[in-house]
Design a protein around this motif. Structure first.
Motif, PDB file in Angstrom:
ATOM      1  N   GLN A 190     -39.180  -2.572   4.375  1.00 22.63           N
ATOM      2  CA  GLN A 190     -38.075  -3.183   5.090  1.00 22.63           C
ATOM      3  C   GLN A 190     -36.903  -3.440   4.138  1.00 22.63           C
ATOM      4  O   GLN A 190     -37.054  -3.380   2.913  1.00 22.63           O
ATOM      5  N   PRO A 191     -35.724  -3.768   4.666  1.00 25.73           N
ATOM      6  CA  PRO A 191     -34.568  -3.961   3.790  1.00 25.73           C
ATOM      7  C   PRO A 191     -34.641  -5.205   2.914  1.00 25.73           C
ATOM      8  O   PRO A 191     -33.951  -5.292   1.900  1.00 25.73           O
ATOM      9  N   ARG A 192     -35.467  -6.197   3.315  1.00 27.16           N
ATOM     10  CA  ARG A 192     -35.597  -7.412   2.515  1.00 27.16           C
ATOM     11  C   ARG A 192     -37.070  -7.714   2.273  1.00 27.16           C
ATOM     12  O   ARG A 192     -37.895  -7.608   3.179  1.00 27.16           O
ATOM     13  N   ALA A 193     -37.390  -8.123   1.059  1.00 24.84           N
ATOM     14  CA  ALA A 193     -38.744  -8.527   0.714  1.00 24.84           C
ATOM     15  C   ALA A 193     -38.853 -10.049   0.826  1.00 24.84           C
ATOM     16  O   ALA A 193     -37.887 -10.764   0.562  1.00 24.84           O
ATOM     17  N   GLY A 194     -40.041 -10.518   1.217  1.00 24.44           N
ATOM     18  CA  GLY A 194     -40.286 -11.949   1.239  1.00 24.44           C
ATOM     19  C   GLY A 194     -40.296 -12.587   2.600  1.00 24.44           C
ATOM     20  O   GLY A 194     -40.482 -13.803   2.712  1.00 24.44           O
ATOM     21  N   LEU A 195     -40.129 -11.798   3.658  1.00 25.47           N
ATOM     22  CA  LEU A 195     -40.093 -12.364   5.012  1.00 25.47           C
ATOM     23  C   LEU A 195     -41.434 -12.225   5.721  1.00 25.47           C
ATOM     24  O   LEU A 195     -41.974 -13.196   6.248  1.00 25.47           O
ATOM     25  N   GLY A 196     -41.966 -11.028   5.749  1.00 24.19           N
ATOM     26  CA  GLY A 196     -43.190 -10.789   6.502  1.00 24.19           C
ATOM     27  C   GLY A 196     -42.880 -10.484   7.953  1.00 24.19           C
ATOM     28  O   GLY A 196     -41.982 -11.075   8.560  1.00 24.19           O
ATOM     29  N   THR A 197     -43.642  -9.554   8.529  1.00 20.79           N
ATOM     30  CA  THR A 197     -43.399  -9.112   9.903  1.00 20.79           C
ATOM     31  C   THR A 197     -43.372 -10.248  10.912  1.00 20.79           C
ATOM     32  O   THR A 197     -42.500 -10.280  11.785  1.00 20.79           O
ATOM     33  N   PRO A 198     -44.301 -11.214  10.865  1.00 24.42           N
ATOM     34  CA  PRO A 198     -44.286 -12.252  11.906  1.00 24.42           C
ATOM     35  C   PRO A 198     -43.070 -13.158  11.881  1.00 24.42           C
ATOM     36  O   PRO A 198     -42.897 -13.971  12.793  1.00 24.42           O
ATOM     37  N   TYR A 199     -42.226 -13.049  10.839  1.00 29.57           N
ATOM     38  CA  TYR A 199     -41.135 -14.007  10.686  1.00 29.57           C
ATOM     39  C   TYR A 199     -39.776 -13.340  10.488  1.00 29.57           C
ATOM     40  O   TYR A 199     -38.799 -14.017  10.169  1.00 29.57           O
ATOM     41  N   ARG A 200     -39.715 -12.036  10.697  1.00 33.57           N
ATOM     42  CA  ARG A 200     -38.466 -11.317  10.490  1.00 33.57           C
ATOM     43  C   ARG A 200     -37.490 -11.539  11.632  1.00 33.57           C
ATOM     44  O   ARG A 200     -37.870 -11.508  12.802  1.00 33.57           O
ATOM     45  N   PRO A 201     -36.192 -11.754  11.315  1.00 29.81           N
ATOM     46  CA  PRO A 201     -35.180 -11.782  12.377  1.00 29.81           C
ATOM     47  C   PRO A 201     -35.120 -10.426  13.069  1.00 29.81           C
ATOM     48  O   PRO A 201     -35.320  -9.386  12.448  1.00 29.81           O
ATOM     49  N   GLY A 202     -34.856 -10.436  14.363  1.00 25.54           N
ATOM     50  CA  GLY A 202     -34.829  -9.187  15.108  1.00 25.54           C
ATOM     51  C   GLY A 202     -36.206  -8.805  15.591  1.00 25.54           C
ATOM     52  O   GLY A 202     -36.396  -8.450  16.750  1.00 25.54           O
ATOM     53  N   TRP A 203     -37.179  -8.877  14.703  1.00 25.34           N
ATOM     54  CA  TRP A 203     -38.557  -8.639  15.110  1.00 25.34           C
ATOM     55  C   TRP A 203     -39.034  -9.769  16.014  1.00 25.34           C
ATOM     56  O   TRP A 203     -39.842  -9.582  16.903  1.00 25.34           O
ATOM     57  N   ASN A 204     -38.501 -10.976  15.776  1.00 22.55           N
ATOM     58  CA  ASN A 204     -38.828 -12.153  16.567  1.00 22.55           C
ATOM     59  C   ASN A 204     -37.590 -12.662  17.282  1.00 22.55           C
ATOM     60  O   ASN A 204     -36.491 -12.659  16.724  1.00 22.55           O
TER      61      ASN A 204
END
Length: 561
Positions: free
Chosen positions: A45-59
């Motif tokens: 992903q474009p940014r490290a340190g977020l994680g799929t369950p907490y990404r903007p747009g994904w949630n």
């Protein structure tokens, strides 16, 4: 010839994935070791340190986390400390009332994402202060991993640039949940509710959602806010107002029992110790190769539950209740009442107990025991594992997956507005998502219903080893199929207590597999933040030991030469 002593090569570690599990692993590693390291973190992903369950747009911003702030293990600081030092404008942007920060509150997923991102950046700064060389490779996908005599070679394909290969001493695979980037895999059929942005294009029509956990609630809420809005009133009641032109919106949540999850209940944190069904007791059973491991553990479970709440034990007839009937009796009271009526009364009880700091003993006992009973699961034979999954796993999930009060309030608001119903699928049902019509045809007994849009929100399922993304590790038997040729066996791969793949290949000690879908069958409760912390602690400590052992070996080798 120079008299200068050459320094042994710096030990190298690669992390594949940069979500919470990697963050907690890196934290444990840095806490245990302060030596020069080479660390590379790969994130597609474009940014490290977020994680799929907490990404903007994904949630969707309306999606809430399923863990109270007090239960989130601190990294560089606690979540509450982080929240309290944020500018008010940032908190408001994240959907948080700056005047309502509380240990027991549930915050939006995207807010947790920013917390993890800040903690990740803090860890990277600390690692560099401790002498580590850290590289963060974003927009980079690791496409394969191969074992060699001197380490594990990663094949990496960046979004921009040419593919490359790189050798590491140790590799941690922490790729987390696996969902398709485009969830609408067939017209009207969504294989998952993520990314949430995909749900926003769903029209106001008849929508089926399979599942009833917080994942399913999040899907219903994300769809609802695309067609209307939730209104919070001073009386603590949440209402839902449909937008003009969207009156055709109708959502049905469906599950086998047709039940809704219960509201988060008050309990002490950290957990109070158990007296009978303890980790030590499970360790003794495992070490003694108990031939009736599951049944003996269940007996300890019953004793602990009866000790904690004798009245509840008498109410369900626990003394004579076989394992195969426990779940049925556990859910019986709820199943006898309309799902929304039960939700109203349960929410009122949960609110009152939070206000008075009252703990329901039987709930708390079951909650604490889920992590203890989980210790035996990797050691169960195929038949016992099937019995566990059928008769005990559902009640543990029901207790640890209670949901934020606001999530229940939103469901009730949708129901009062005539926009949400619940359906029990029962044992004899079929969901056909491959027909000519979009969405799904749901058949229960002999009655058929069509949902033009159908969202599968049952969560991450265990994946078979054949889906493992690094084929060479499979070919080299560094990673092996857990089912061992038994079609009824567990799916995925088998790992040991330190999350090394169980394998005869010596390269397995260099690899740590924390990829949830592939170890989920034998570790059924590992999908939360607390599990990321526990796994990260184990692997971070093991990495520190491996680095120390490797440094000693390199130093000895250099002296001998």
């Amino acid at each position: 010839m120079s008299s200068r002593t050459l320094r042994p090569p710096c030990p190298s570690i690669a992390f594949v994935g940069a979500g919470p599990t990697t963050i907690y692993t890196l934290c444990a590693l840095l806490n245990a070791l302060a030596k020069p390291l080479e660390i590379v973190i790969y994130e597609d992903q474009p940014r490290a340190g977020l994680g799929t369950p907490y990404r903007p747009g994904w949630n969707d911003p309306a999606m809430l986390s399923n863990i109270a702030s007090v239960e989130i293990p601190p990294i560089e600081e606690t979540l509450i400390a982080w929240l309290e030092r944020q500018p008010r404008a940032r908190l408001v942007r994240l959907g948080i009332d700056p005047d309502e920060i509380d240990d027991h509150a549930f915050y939006p997923r995207v807010a947790l994402g920013e917390y993890f991102l800040d903690q990740f950046n803090g860890l990277i700064a600390r690692a560099r202060e401790q002498g580590a060389r850290v590289e963060i490779a974003t927009y980079c996908r690791v496409t394969d991993i191969a074992a060699e005599a001197r380490g594990l070679r990663l094949s990496v394909t960046p979004k921009i640039g040419s593919p490359s290969e790189r050798l590491f001493d140790q590799v941690v695979i922490a790729t987390g949940h696996q969902w398709p980037e485009e969830p609408e895999v067939r017209p009207g059929y969504f294989l998952s509710p993520w990314p949430a942005t995909a749900l926003q294009r769903i029209p106001a029509t008849r929508i089926g959602i399979r599942g009833s956990s917080l994942t399913a609630i999040d899907a219903a809420v994300a769809i609802a806010v695309a067609h209307g809005s939730f209104l919070e009133t001073d009386s603590e009641t949440v209402d839902y107002r449909i937008n003009p032109g969207n009156e055709a919106l109708s959502i049905t949540m469906m599950s086998r029992k047709g039940l809704l999850p219960e509201a988060d209940f008050y309990h002490p944190v950290p957990y109070e110790p158990l007296a009978i069904c303890t980790p030590e007791a499970m360790t003794r059973l495992i070490g003694g190769a108990c031939p009736t491991l599951l049944d003996t553990a269940y007996d300890l479970f019953r004793q602990e539950l009866a000790r904690a709440d004798p009245d509840y034990a008498a109410h369900i007839g626990l003394a004579d209740l076989p394992l195969e009937n426990f779940a049925e009796r556990y859910f019986a009271d709820r199943a006898a009442v309309d799902a929304f009526d039960w939700a109203v009364s349960n929410l009122a009880e949960a609110r009152a107990n939070h206000q008075s700091e009252t703990t329901v003993p039987w709930r708390y006992a079951i909650l604490r025991m889920h992590e203890v009973i989980a210790l035996i699961v990797p050691h169960l034979d195929v038949d016992a594992l099937d019995r566990f999954n059928r008769y005990l796993k559902p009640i543990f999930i029901d207790e640890y997956a209670t949901v934020p009060h606001l999530s229940i309030e939103r469901l009730l608001a949708l129901h009062r507005a005539g926009r949400l119903s619940v359906m029990a699928l029962g044992q004899n049902h079929r969901v056909n998502t491959h027909g000519e019509a979009p969405g799904a045809i749901v058949t229960i007994d002999d009655k058929t219903q069509h949902f033009p849009v159908f969202v599968d929100a049952t969560g991450q399922r265990p994946l078979a080893a054949e889906k493992f993304p690094f084929q060479t590790l499979l070919d080299q038997a560094v990673v092996c199929d857990a089912d061992q040729g038994d079609s009824k066996g567990p799916r995925g791969i088998t790992v040991d207590a330190q999350f090394h793949p169980v394998s005869d290949n010596p390269a397995a000690v260099r690899l740590f597999c924390l990829s949830i879908p592939f170890i989920l069958d034998r570790h059924p409760f590992i999908q939360g933040i607390t599990s990321s912390h526990e796994m990260g602690g184990i692997v971070g400590t093991a990495l520190a030991q491996a680095v120390a052992d490797g440094a000693d070996a390199r130093t000895a080798g250099g002296a001998a030469s």
